[in-house]
Structures are given as structure tokens and as C-alpha cells.
Design a protein around this motif. Structure first.
Motif, PDB file in Angstrom:
ATOM      1  N   LEU A  41     -58.567 -24.559 -24.505  1.00 34.27           N
ATOM      2  CA  LEU A  41     -58.556 -25.941 -24.022  1.00 34.27           C
ATOM      3  C   LEU A  41     -59.828 -26.264 -23.247  1.00 34.27           C
ATOM      4  O   LEU A  41     -60.405 -27.352 -23.401  1.00 34.27           O
ATOM      5  CB  LEU A  41     -57.326 -26.173 -23.134  1.00 34.27           C
TER       6      LEU A  41
ATOM      7  N   LEU B 267     -50.851 -25.369 -17.933  1.00 35.28           N
ATOM      8  CA  LEU B 267     -50.683 -25.170 -19.367  1.00 35.28           C
ATOM      9  C   LEU B 267     -49.578 -24.155 -19.630  1.00 35.28           C
ATOM     10  O   LEU B 267     -49.524 -23.091 -18.995  1.00 35.28           O
ATOM     11  CB  LEU B 267     -52.003 -24.669 -19.968  1.00 35.28           C
TER      12      LEU B 267
ATOM     13  N   ASN C  89     -48.986 -26.447 -24.798  1.00 35.05           N
ATOM     14  CA  ASN C  89     -49.934 -26.105 -25.854  1.00 35.05           C
ATOM     15  C   ASN C  89     -49.211 -25.523 -27.074  1.00 35.05           C
ATOM     16  O   ASN C  89     -48.044 -25.147 -27.004  1.00 35.05           O
ATOM     17  CB  ASN C  89     -50.948 -25.093 -25.304  1.00 35.05           C
TER      18      ASN C  89
END
Length: 453
Positions: free
Chosen positions: A18, A88, A118
Motif C-alpha cells: 500500500l 490495515l 486489504n
């Protein structure tokens, strides 16, 4: 100041992927192996009209022992530094105990949070996406960092958070080109074998524990860039992973780290080769120095752990002589004893770096070069090959960074290597170019400027 975003989460949820996606380039190392990232890595970029600083962090693991605790400290420091936390999770794996533990840490920080789920590129992620509501961090934003799904929505959410805090620096349209006086930071890579003290040296220069250090070899994996200023000059220091011989490399992670270090050398302007005072000039040290020379970078040799050396004056003279003997290709290279632990020699090291950069950028006037060439030939004429003399006609500097010269002569392929070395050494001595690579290219022909004179 740019709006600062810390990307946090447990290991192997895709934080570095990311980070690279938002930065728009491959900066952080990425692999299936969990725990690849250890230090925090930063990158400045723009999301829409908002200038942001991204921080990639080590995977948060539950535990307080050894290296894990030091990695956690770096992540906590990143959260404190951040204006916004992107937490995340791996939607395919669902919520696990580690997610719940560190979600509490993020809540306790009081920082605004965006919860991003994610690996949402398929239906297998749907149960984990719904589980994410249980973390109490708001509605999860489904994304796939690898496949660029949902990144636009995440970018919009970050920009909205920045504008609501009045902390996002807006990018103004520049009416013209960048000011000529604006100079990029001097890029300096610190390289060497594992466990010679590279991260400790960078921390000492910065005056803070910015990088993870410890007795374990191979702690550093990414080439981490940090910015500072010395003597009115902006500097960017790259701490790198230790370079070992290929036969001793272990696993994909070390291979990726070595690749990152080699890139740092190629893009640096000055490279500091750090040696261990107790075991200097090992074969790997010499191979690294030769690599730096082949890449054409300016070099400074620093000898760490000088606080442990007995009879320092005698030892320094001995090591200087050894350096001249083992590294003849960079004769006169700056040689600085330092102690990363105590800070001794740090100012001298930075002065040597700035001096090496100045030499690396040096331009020599053509008339002075050709006067030198005539004198060099008079002192030591080129040898006759197959009964024919080789005529050296004209020399000019074609480039700097490193100093690069083109010598026009009658038979370039016949000029012996020993005579080329003589010319390079004479150039270095006459024009005071110690310790920088010198490129001398031979070309056949007359003086290319003679007709225009």
C-alpha cells in the motif's frame, strides 16, 4: 509541513504494498515473507491537491523481547508523528487476536483513523470485511493494494481527513520552472558489511534513535532515507543493509535487501564505506569499494569503533598505508576514524563527504588540461608499439560526476594500460583529485576543435 500518514497493522497484511501504491513508485521491499519491514520508511508525495508524507512501519507483533520490542517502538513513534493512521487488516484472513490488540493501541493514541481492509479483490474477503466492524474503528474501506482496487476511495478519504484537520499542505500551481537556485539534497549512502555500525552511525549523525540498532547482524533490510542539514547544505542519508558474499546470503529477504543497497549506491552521489576497526579491509570490504568505484561514485572510507583502538596514531598510519596499497584505483581517498557510539569523528566525516562531493563535481579548463598533457608526454613519452610512436593530440573533460576525460590519439587500441594508468595518476596529482574515480576514454583522431581555431 505535509500531512503525515502512518500505515500500521500486523505483519504481512500488505502495508509496504500500500505504501508503494500511494507513493506511486516501488520504494519499500515487498515479499510474501512476514516481517520484512523493520525500520520505518518515509516518502513524500501528493494525493490530489494535498501534499502528504507516508510512513511505512514494521508489522505490529505482540511481544516485548529483543528485536520485536525495538520494531514496536519504531511503529509507536510513527503513530505519534502522524496526523492520520491508516490501520490495515487482511480481509481474507479475517480479524485475529493481533488485530484486536493493536487496534486498541491505535485507539489509545487519539489519532484519527481510517480502517482499510486489504486483499478485497474477491468474494473470499467478504466475511473478513464484515468482521472488521468489530474493531470499533469505523466502517472498513475495502481495497486491494496489489491490484489498485479502492485506492482512489482511500485517497479521497485521506484528503478529506487532511482538509478537516487544516493540516494538509495544499499544492500551489507554480507559474514557471523550479528556481535555479533550488538544489536537491546531497545523496549519501552508508554501506558496509553486516554489523559494522551503519545504523548506529546514522542515528548519531541525526542525534536521535531513528533506526533500529542492536547486536544482531542484518537488522536493517530496507535502504532507509533520512534528511538533515549540515553547513547550510541539505543532505539525504541512506542507511543500507549489510552486504555479504553471495555464498553466505540466506533467503529471499536478504536478496531483496542487497538489491535495495545496490540501488542506493547507484543513485547516491557520495558513498561512505564503513569498516570495522577490529576487522578492517576484509575481502568483502574491498569488493564493495571496487563496486563503488565501478559505479563512479565519490567515496569516503570511515573506520568505526575507533573508541576500542589502542595506540590510535600508530594504528591510523598503518590503516592509511593499507588503504593506499589495497585500493590503488581510488588513490588518496579520504580516510576518517569515527566512533558511532560516542560521536567522535562525526564532524570530520561530514566535512570529508562534502569535500568528496566537490571533487566529484570538479570541472577542469581545456587549456589547462592540454598544457598538462604536453608536460606529461615530455616527462614520459608513450612507448613505441610495433616500431611506431603513438601520438597524443588533445584532451578535454567531457563530463563530471565523476570527472571523465576524452583523449584523442593516433592509435588508441595500442596504448598500453600501464601508460593509461600513468596518465590517470598524473591527472589526479596535478589537478588535486584524490579519492574520486577518474574515467579516461581514448578516441582516434585529430584535435576535433583544430579547424575552428
Amino acid at each position: 509541513m505535509p500531512f503525515t500518514i502512518a500505515i500500521v497493522g500486523r505483519p504481512n497484511v500488505g502495508k509496504s504494498t500500500l505504501f508503494n501504491r500511494l507513493a506511486g513508485k516501488r520504494l519499500a521491499l515487498v515479499d510474501d515473507q512476514p516481517g520484512l519491514t523493520r525500520d520505518r520508511r518515509e516518502a513524500d508525495t501528493e494525493l490530489g491537491t494535498t501534499a502528504v508524507r507516508l510512513i511505512d512501519t514494521a508489522g505490529l507483533e505482540h511481544g516485548d523481547a529483543g528485536l520485536t520490542a525495538r520494531m514496536r517502538e519504531q511503529t509507536v513513534a510513527a503513530i505519534k508523528q502522524a496526523d492520520l493512521v491508516v490501520f490495515l487488516i487482511d480481509a481474507r484472513a479475517g480479524i485475529v487476536a493481533a488485530d484486536e490488540i493493536f487496534a486498541e493501541l491505535v485507539r489509545a493514541s487519539g489519532k484519527p483513523v481510517i480502517l482499510a481492509a486489504n486483499k478485497c479483490e474477491g468474494r473470499a474477503a467478504e466475511p473478513g470485511l464484515y468482521e472488521a466492524f468489530s474493531l470499533g474503528l469505523g466502517e472498513p474501506l475495502p481495497i486491494s493494494a496489489e491490484h489498485a482496487l479502492g485506492i482512489g476511495e482511500l485517497s479521497d478519504a485521506i484528503q478529506q481527513a487532511a482538509s478537516s484537520q487544516d493540516g494538509g499542505a495544499q499544492i500551489e500551481e507554480a507559474p514557471g520552472e523550479e528556481d535555479e537556485g533550488t538544489a536537491h539534497p546531497l545523496r549519501i549512502a552508508v554501506v558496509g558489511r553486516p554489523n559494522v555500525g551503519k545504523s548506529t552511525l546514522v542515528n548519531t549523525i541525526l542525534g536521535e534513535e531513528r533506526l533500529i540498532t542492536g547486536p544482531e547482524a542484518g537488522i536493517t533490510r530496507d535502504a532507509i532515507a533520512v534528511d538533515l542539514e549540515r553547513q547550510g547544505r541539505a543532505l539525504r542519508l541512506f542507511d543500507t543493509a549489510g552486504l555479504r558474499r553471495k555464498m553466505r546470503m540466506e533467503g529471499t529477504a536478504e536478496g531483496l535487501s542487497v538489491g535495495d543497497t545496490l540501488r542506493a549506491i547507484r543513485f547516491a552521489e557520495v558513498v561512505v564505506l564503513l569498516l570495522d576497526a577490529e576487522r578492517p579491509f576484509e575481502k568483502q570490504d574491498l569488493q564493495i569499494a571496487d563496486l563503488i568505484f565501478e559505479e563512479g561514485r565519490a567515496l569516503v572510507v570511515a573506520v568505526n569503533k575507533w573508541d576500542l583502538v589502542r595506540a590510535p596514531q600508530a594504528r591510523l598510519a598503518e590503516l592509511r598505508e593499507t588503504c593506499e596499497r589495497l585500493l590503488p584505483q581510488i588513490k588518496g581517498v579520504a580516510f576518517v576514524p569515527v566512533s558511532a557510539l560516542t560521536g567522535k569523528g562525526i564532524d570530520k566525516l561530514l566535512c570529508a563527504v562534502l569535500a568528496a562531493d566537490a571533487l566529484w563535481n570538479k570541472r577542469l579548463p581545456t587549456h589547462a588540461l592540454n598544457q598538462w598533457l604536453r608536460e606529461a608526454v615530455e616527462t614520459h613519452s608513450p612507448p613505441a608499439v610495433s616500431g611506431r610512436r603513438i601520438k597524443l593530440r588533445y584532451i578535454t573533460e567531457s563530463n563530471a560526476r565523476p570527472p571523465t576525460f576524452v583523449l584523442f590519439c593516433s592509435r588508441p587500441k595500442a596504448l598500453p594500460d600501464s601508460y593509461v594508468r600513468y596518465l590517470v595518476n598524473a591527472l589526479r596529482e596535478t589537478f588535486d583529485l584524490p579519492g574520486v574515480p577518474i574515467r579516461l576514454h581514448l578516441r582516434k583522431g585529430e584535435n576535433p576543435y583544430a579547424k575552428g581555431e
